[in-house]
Design an enzyme around this catalytic site. Sequence first.
Site, PDB file in Angstrom:
ATOM      1  N   HIS A  68       0.836  -1.212   0.000  1.00  0.00           N
ATOM      2  CA  HIS A  68       0.000   0.000   0.000  1.00  0.00           C
ATOM      3  C   HIS A  68       0.869   1.260   0.000  1.00  0.00           C
ATOM      4  O   HIS A  68       0.585   2.241  -0.696  1.00  0.00           O
ATOM      5  CB  HIS A  68      -0.915  -0.066   1.234  1.00  0.00           C
ATOM      6  N   GLU A  75       2.207   1.815  -3.432  1.00  0.00           N
ATOM      7  CA  GLU A  75       1.141   2.363  -4.296  1.00  0.00           C
ATOM      8  C   GLU A  75       1.052   3.891  -4.119  1.00  0.00           C
ATOM      9  O   GLU A  75       0.843   4.625  -5.073  1.00  0.00           O
ATOM     10  CB  GLU A  75      -0.188   1.678  -3.948  1.00  0.00           C
ATOM     11  N   HIS A  76       1.214   4.362  -2.891  1.00  0.00           N
ATOM     12  CA  HIS A  76       1.208   5.813  -2.639  1.00  0.00           C
ATOM     13  C   HIS A  76       2.423   6.491  -3.289  1.00  0.00           C
ATOM     14  O   HIS A  76       2.320   7.544  -3.889  1.00  0.00           O
ATOM     15  CB  HIS A  76       1.277   6.091  -1.121  1.00  0.00           C
ATOM     16  N   GLU A  96      -3.723   8.123   7.851  1.00  0.00           N
ATOM     17  CA  GLU A  96      -4.765   7.290   7.228  1.00  0.00           C
ATOM     18  C   GLU A  96      -5.133   6.123   8.161  1.00  0.00           C
ATOM     19  O   GLU A  96      -6.311   5.810   8.357  1.00  0.00           O
ATOM     20  CB  GLU A  96      -4.257   6.751   5.881  1.00  0.00           C
TER      21      GLU A  96
END
Length: 423
Positions: A47, A50-51, A127
């Site tokens: 993840h 991906e950022h 987040e």
Amino acid sequence: IMYQRTDLANGLRVVSYPIKDRDSVSLGIWVGSGGRHENDRNKGVAHFLEHIVFKGTQHYSCEKIKEKIEGVGGSLNAFTSEEQTCYFAKIPAKHIARTFDILSDMVAVPLIQKKDVDKERGVILEEIKMYHDLPQYYVMELLDELMWPNHPLGKNLAGTAESVGGLQDTDLRQFHEEHYSPGNVVVAACGRFEHKAIVDLVEKKFSKETSRDPISFRRAKNEQHRPRVKFHKKPTEQMHLALGMFGLPYDHKDKYMLGLLNIILGGNMSSRLFDQVREKRGLAYSISSSAKFLQDTGALMVRAGVDNKKLVGAVELIFKELRKIKLSGITQGEFVRARDYLLGQLMLGLEDTLDHMFWIGESTLIRNRVRTLAEVVSEVEKVKKDDIQRVASEVIREERFNFSLVGPVTPEQEKKLNRILGA
């Protein structure tokens, strides 16, 4: 429907569905890697990566990536799931070459600079906190922990404060090198273009790259002999609850039967749980069920937000409906409505170039082939009403119930819930 496919010598797959009468093109680059390909130390790395690819590539700065796609009316996004990561864009058809150039740069040659990783770490930690503050999300994280304890599937996709705090640019580079290999990548496109034009773009960008061996993952244990319960006390205005049981892997012969069971149980506003718990008794504002299909496991889940004082009554009613569908089966009317709903939703989704790109990309990545709508219709039409009750009795097993709750639960409520669950 004519799907077209070309495989490059290095294993990269290109799948497309050209549609002449569309003004848009949806492009996706899929990588067969996600949260379950991690370990405790690097949890959240898929993840995080991906950022970070949005922060700049060898040819495009962070600003240019966004401007060049949004500046022509397009949209750009990405997601990471347990088993895949997808970078995608939807743009007016004439901008296909520019968009592919940007997306492929993000996947093939992201910069992954230390300064960007250090800055983005703060964003991801926020987040994680945000999802912990939202009980309707946190309750699902607790449910995953119950269902797959001490396994990557049972841990938050974004990672933990500890694991994300420890991730460095070198970890992201290593994960990229190991997983973002041509044999683990699918390029999918749907909209107004020629298949050959897409293949030419892909070959120009990826044909010189060599493939590595695929990375394996830890198989899930689908074993459970008694119910598991987790209560997280929090002063919220509503009780958020989730109930999960093991479902089926995505290639199981009974997959569509479970899909239909899910629709009848809580998949839409005509479903039993919505009708009984919300419409007839007013015990919840939101209540639904969902089915998750993975390579070697799956889940059937019910989630609801209920009035704090009506918690026990709502749980009793949910259990009553689960037992009823298992013991008495379903009506012919429910069966026909669920079947038509499943096929209707699929057909409506495939009218949109983006949804259609998701359909062909994911199917090629996980099955290595695309199922046509006609194939799915024929599979679904083979399902008989009694099959659904059979699958219900195999999946809805009380010793395999997992129940999580976030809210101001009292000791008295805990005692009653434990009794109902047999925990």
